[in-house]
Scaffold this motif. Structure first.
Motif, short mmCIF file in Angstrom:
data_model
loop_
_atom_site.label_atom_id
_atom_site.label_comp_id
_atom_site.label_asym_id
_atom_site.label_seq_id
_atom_site.Cartn_x
_atom_site.Cartn_y
_atom_site.Cartn_z
N THR A 47 0.71 -7.17 -4.92
CA THR A 47 1.10 -6.66 -6.23
C THR A 47 1.98 -5.43 -6.03
O THR A 47 1.78 -4.65 -5.11
CB THR A 47 -0.15 -6.32 -7.05
N THR A 48 2.97 -5.24 -6.89
CA THR A 48 4.01 -4.23 -6.68
C THR A 48 3.50 -2.80 -6.61
O THR A 48 4.20 -1.92 -6.11
CB THR A 48 5.08 -4.30 -7.78
N GLN A 49 2.31 -2.51 -7.12
CA GLN A 49 1.79 -1.14 -7.16
C GLN A 49 1.99 -0.43 -5.83
O GLN A 49 1.44 -0.84 -4.80
CB GLN A 49 0.30 -1.17 -7.52
N SER A 50 2.77 0.64 -5.85
CA SER A 50 3.05 1.41 -4.64
C SER A 50 3.01 2.91 -4.89
O SER A 50 3.46 3.69 -4.04
CB SER A 50 4.44 1.03 -4.09
N GLY A 51 2.47 3.31 -6.05
CA GLY A 51 2.46 4.73 -6.42
C GLY A 51 3.79 5.18 -6.98
O GLY A 51 4.06 6.38 -7.06
N LEU A 327 0.27 -3.29 -2.83
CA LEU A 327 0.96 -2.86 -1.62
C LEU A 327 0.41 -1.54 -1.11
O LEU A 327 0.10 -1.40 0.07
CB LEU A 327 2.47 -2.73 -1.89
N ALA A 328 0.32 -0.52 -2.00
CA ALA A 328 -0.09 0.80 -1.51
C ALA A 328 -0.55 1.67 -2.67
O ALA A 328 -0.13 1.50 -3.81
CB ALA A 328 1.07 1.48 -0.79
N TYR A 329 -1.40 2.64 -2.35
CA TYR A 329 -1.79 3.67 -3.29
C TYR A 329 -2.43 4.81 -2.50
O TYR A 329 -2.62 4.71 -1.29
CB TYR A 329 -2.74 3.14 -4.38
N GLY A 330 -2.76 5.88 -3.19
CA GLY A 330 -3.38 7.02 -2.53
C GLY A 330 -3.14 8.28 -3.32
O GLY A 330 -3.10 8.28 -4.54
N GLN A 338 -11.27 0.38 0.73
CA GLN A 338 -12.10 -0.68 0.17
C GLN A 338 -11.40 -2.03 0.18
O GLN A 338 -11.89 -2.99 -0.39
CB GLN A 338 -12.53 -0.30 -1.25
N GLY A 339 -10.25 -2.09 0.84
CA GLY A 339 -9.53 -3.36 0.91
C GLY A 339 -8.80 -3.72 -0.36
O GLY A 339 -8.59 -4.89 -0.65
N GLY A 340 -8.38 -2.72 -1.12
CA GLY A 340 -7.64 -2.97 -2.35
C GLY A 340 -6.15 -2.77 -2.20
O GLY A 340 -5.39 -3.15 -3.09
N VAL A 341 -5.74 -2.14 -1.09
CA VAL A 341 -4.31 -1.95 -0.84
C VAL A 341 -4.05 -2.25 0.63
O VAL A 341 -4.90 -2.06 1.50
CB VAL A 341 -3.85 -0.51 -1.17
N TYR A 342 -2.83 -2.72 0.90
CA TYR A 342 -2.46 -2.97 2.29
C TYR A 342 -2.22 -1.67 3.05
O TYR A 342 -2.50 -1.57 4.24
CB TYR A 342 -1.20 -3.83 2.34
N PHE A 343 -1.68 -0.65 2.33
CA PHE A 343 -1.40 0.64 2.95
C PHE A 343 -1.94 1.76 2.05
O PHE A 343 -1.87 1.66 0.83
CB PHE A 343 0.10 0.83 3.17
#
Length: 460
Positions: A47-51, A327-330, A338-343
């Protein structure tokens, strides 16, 4: 946990390798059956979510992140979510972005709909607001698309309709009218084409319909009406459904959906998620239904899934596409893995954001990076349950064998086509990429993994 630089370095670490004749004490024999063929891989999805909106430091890490997403991990397919609230007289996303709407209010407003003009056959563009969608396209989709094209590959864009209106009971919602839903789908397609030259490859009918008032029959009726409306304007996306939260519900909704005349002629991908007590039997039932009707399958979300679930989905459900989640968050205090983002993004030092590989991502890479779109799964049999194997033939003709190893040890791989093969593995301790080995006709390739993890043997 390795950061992005760490995993690149680990790929160069020398480790115990086995040439064609060496490595005693092997733990399993794996036989490749090149004449047995199964599903074709369409893509590895995120999913496009990358922050791109929530993290102010996004411009400082975006280029490095997308290099890792495409070149190192191997993502080729993006889920871009289109919230039902795009159709509304008020641009709630811009109000939330500018601080005029609280997070809790935005949570419901993004699903609230308002009919643009009362006529589903005409579009009043003042009743649609695409700001959030445009941000995703410009910040994430187009940069990844360009990277894939530079590699000689192409992006599969899966636009996914989201309407979790049931979470907010007082939220107005009118897309249960399938003509209004079809108008919404057309508006999104026209906007993406006319503004960006983008045409969705896939249209995912609705995300997790358990969170909505939709049933399987609703999905089927909306698909038929939407396909006809899009066809009038020259659009023919692949239709993806039912995308239930639970695999058991995906079976029930699918059976309801295909009772609608015309659905089986339109549906391309039978999709499901892995929440709420998934089982191998359910995966098998999904795979059998898809095979019976000549459809692809896809597991398109489960926070917490890793390589073991991926392996089962590939072999039992026969998936052609697979997604863990975003894809990523933080942020300044990155979430637990928790295995919800690849990075995971760490901006505790805002001037020098760090990108961390997800723990599960390192194992998923052993599949994603080496098995490319267009690959056909072929037969692979292991004589040990501790070394579960699957194999693929890439579109280039190169063979890839992936072994889900429950313990360390050696494996013998027989019946490989002649050629040069590399070996890569990931364990809890390291990721290593080993030198090429030449295999001639009739040779046995021997490889070793020092502890539990994923071992990949890939043709060059």
């Amino acid at each position: 946990m390795m950061d992005a630089a760490g995993i690149r370095g680990a790929l160069l670490v020398p480790a115990l390798a086995c040439a064609v004749g060496g490595c005693a004490g092997s733990g399993a024999t794996i036989t490749v059956h090149t004449d047995s063929t199964f599903q074709t891989i369409v893509g590895w999805e995120g999913t496009t979510q990358s922050g791109e909106v929530e993290i102010p430091e996004f411009p400082r890490y975006a280029e490095r992140l997308f290099d890792l997403v495409v070149d190192s991990l191997g993502i080729t397919r993006l889920r871009m979510e289109a919230y039902s609230g795009i159709e509304h007289p008020v641009d709630s996303w811009s109000r939330w972005r500018d601080g005029a709407l609280s997070d809790s209010s935005w949570r419901c407003q993004r699903y609230a709909t308002g009919d643009d003009d009362g006529d589903p056959r005409s579009i009043d563009w003042s009743g649609f607001h695409f700001g959030q969608l445009d941000r995703k396209v410009e910040a994430v989709v187009l940069p990844i698309k360009r990277r894939l094209e530079a590699r000689g590959e192409r992006l599969y864009l899966n636009v996914t309709y989201v309407a979790f209106a049931r979470q907010c009971p007082s939220t107005p919602y009118h897309h249960l009218d399938v003509d209004e839903y079809a108008e919404f789908a057309l508006a999104v397609h026209l906007h993406l084409r006319d503004r960006y030259g983008l045409v969705p490859d896939g249209w995912e009918m609705i995300l997790e319909p358990e969170h909505t008032a939709w049933r399987g029959r609703t999905i089927g009726e909306a698909m038929v009406r939407t396909a006809a409306r899009l066809e009038e304007h020259g659009f023919r996306p692949e239709f993806i459904a039912p995308s239930n939260t639970a695999m058991s519900n995906a079976i029930e909704y699918f059976d309801e959906m295909i009772e609608v005349p015309g659905v089986l002629e339109l549906l391309d991908e039978y999709s499901y998620h892995r929440y709420w007590n998934p089982s191998r039997a359910q995966a098998r039932a999904i795979g059998e239904r898809a095979q019976r009707h000549g459809l692809r399958t896809a597991m398109l979300e489960h926070i917490g899934s890793g390589h073991t679930d991926l392996h089962e989905d590939l072999v039992v459900a026969g998936v052609s596409a697979w997604q863990q989640f975003a894809l990523a968050y933080g942020g300044r205090r990155p979430d637990r893995d928790q295995g919800g983002v690849y990075f995971r993004i760490d901006v505790s030092d805002p001037e020098r954001p760090r990108i961390h590989w997800g723990q599960r991502t390192r194992y998923l890479r052993q599949y994603f990076h080496y098995v490319r779109p267009g690959a056909v799964r072929i037969g692979a049999a292991s004589d040990s349950r501790a070394y579960d194997a699957t194999a693929f033939r890439n579109a280039t003709g190169a063979t890839v064998v992936v072994v889900n190893a429950a313990q360390g040890g050696g494996v013998r791989i027989v019946s490989l086509p002649p050629g040069s093969y590399g070996t890569s593995y990931t364990t809890a301790e390291e990721t290593a990429d080993l030198p090429l080995t030449r295999v001639s006709a009739g040779d046995t390739l021997r490889a070793f993994i020092p502890s539990a993890g994923v071992l990949t043997v890939y043709g060059r």
